[in-house]
Design a protein around this motif. Sequence first.
Motif, PDB file in Angstrom:
ATOM      1  N   THR A  88      32.235  49.292  36.931  1.00  0.00           N
ATOM      2  CA  THR A  88      32.601  49.212  38.351  1.00  0.00           C
ATOM      3  C   THR A  88      34.104  49.281  38.526  1.00  0.00           C
ATOM      4  N   GLY A  89      34.543  50.314  39.247  1.00  0.00           N
ATOM      5  CA  GLY A  89      35.945  50.411  39.631  1.00  0.00           C
ATOM      6  C   GLY A  89      36.870  50.803  38.493  1.00  0.00           C
ATOM      7  N   ASP A  90      38.145  50.816  38.808  1.00  0.00           N
ATOM      8  CA  ASP A  90      39.180  51.311  37.906  1.00  0.00           C
ATOM      9  C   ASP A  90      39.216  50.542  36.590  1.00  0.00           C
ATOM     10  N   GLU A  91      39.442  49.254  36.663  1.00  0.00           N
ATOM     11  CA  GLU A  91      39.557  48.477  35.422  1.00  0.00           C
ATOM     12  C   GLU A  91      38.212  48.305  34.733  1.00  0.00           C
ATOM     13  N   GLY A  92      37.152  48.544  35.460  1.00  0.00           N
ATOM     14  CA  GLY A  92      35.810  48.504  34.852  1.00  0.00           C
ATOM     15  C   GLY A  92      35.454  49.790  34.129  1.00  0.00           C
ATOM     16  N   GLY A  93      36.331  50.796  34.229  1.00  0.00           N
ATOM     17  CA  GLY A  93      36.100  52.043  33.500  1.00  0.00           C
ATOM     18  C   GLY A  93      35.151  53.005  34.181  1.00  0.00           C
ATOM     19  N   GLN A  94      34.935  52.838  35.500  1.00  0.00           N
ATOM     20  CA  GLN A  94      34.034  53.739  36.210  1.00  0.00           C
ATOM     21  C   GLN A  94      34.729  55.074  36.457  1.00  0.00           C
ATOM     22  N   VAL A  95      34.120  56.144  35.940  1.00  0.00           N
ATOM     23  CA  VAL A  95      34.692  57.492  36.097  1.00  0.00           C
ATOM     24  C   VAL A  95      34.020  58.226  37.257  1.00  0.00           C
ATOM     25  N   VAL A  96      32.698  58.168  37.318  1.00  0.00           N
ATOM     26  CA  VAL A  96      31.966  58.852  38.398  1.00  0.00           C
ATOM     27  C   VAL A  96      31.728  57.852  39.523  1.00  0.00           C
ATOM     28  N   GLN A  97      32.183  58.220  40.702  1.00  0.00           N
ATOM     29  CA  GLN A  97      32.163  57.282  41.839  1.00  0.00           C
ATOM     30  C   GLN A  97      30.837  57.329  42.603  1.00  0.00           C
ATOM     31  N   HIS A  98      29.747  57.201  41.850  1.00  0.00           N
ATOM     32  CA  HIS A  98      28.400  57.049  42.417  1.00  0.00           C
ATOM     33  C   HIS A  98      27.738  56.014  41.514  1.00  0.00           C
TER      34      HIS A  98
END
Length: 114
Positions: A88-98
């Motif tokens: 989830t989110g930037d620091e969570g390592g989420q690359v695809v925003q779905h």
Amino acid sequence: MQDCIFCKIVRGELPSARVFEDESVFAFDDIHPVAPAHVIIVPKKHFATLMDIGKSDAGISEKIVNAVQQVAKIKAIDKRGFRTVINTGDEGGQVVQHLHVHVFGGRRLKFELE
Ligand code: AMP
Ligand code: ZN
């Protein structure tokens, strides 16, 4: 969302190897698997992140949990064990925003955050 790659996969506008589908969720093999089984589960409705599921969408959580169980059975990792991850989110390592759930299995998994 028109340009979202996972929305395009749900709509069939981008190819994917489908693993499971119902009226609310779609599951497909990750294009860059890091384990013998590596499946991505997405809600068909676009939510950017886990934080965007609201009270009126609460049913989607159960649909996602059911999809995890179905995917684990289909990949024959339900008894061996597997791991689920939601970045989830930037620091969570989420690359695809779905919003998506990773299901990893088929080998013994080390616990590494890096
Ligand atoms: P995350 O870092 O949690 O946002 O993970 C995104 C995941 O989506 C990565 O594991 C990618 O390999 C996977 N991915 C990206 N594009 C595709 C695609 N077209 N088909 C299948 N998996 C994809
Ligand atoms: Zn989307």
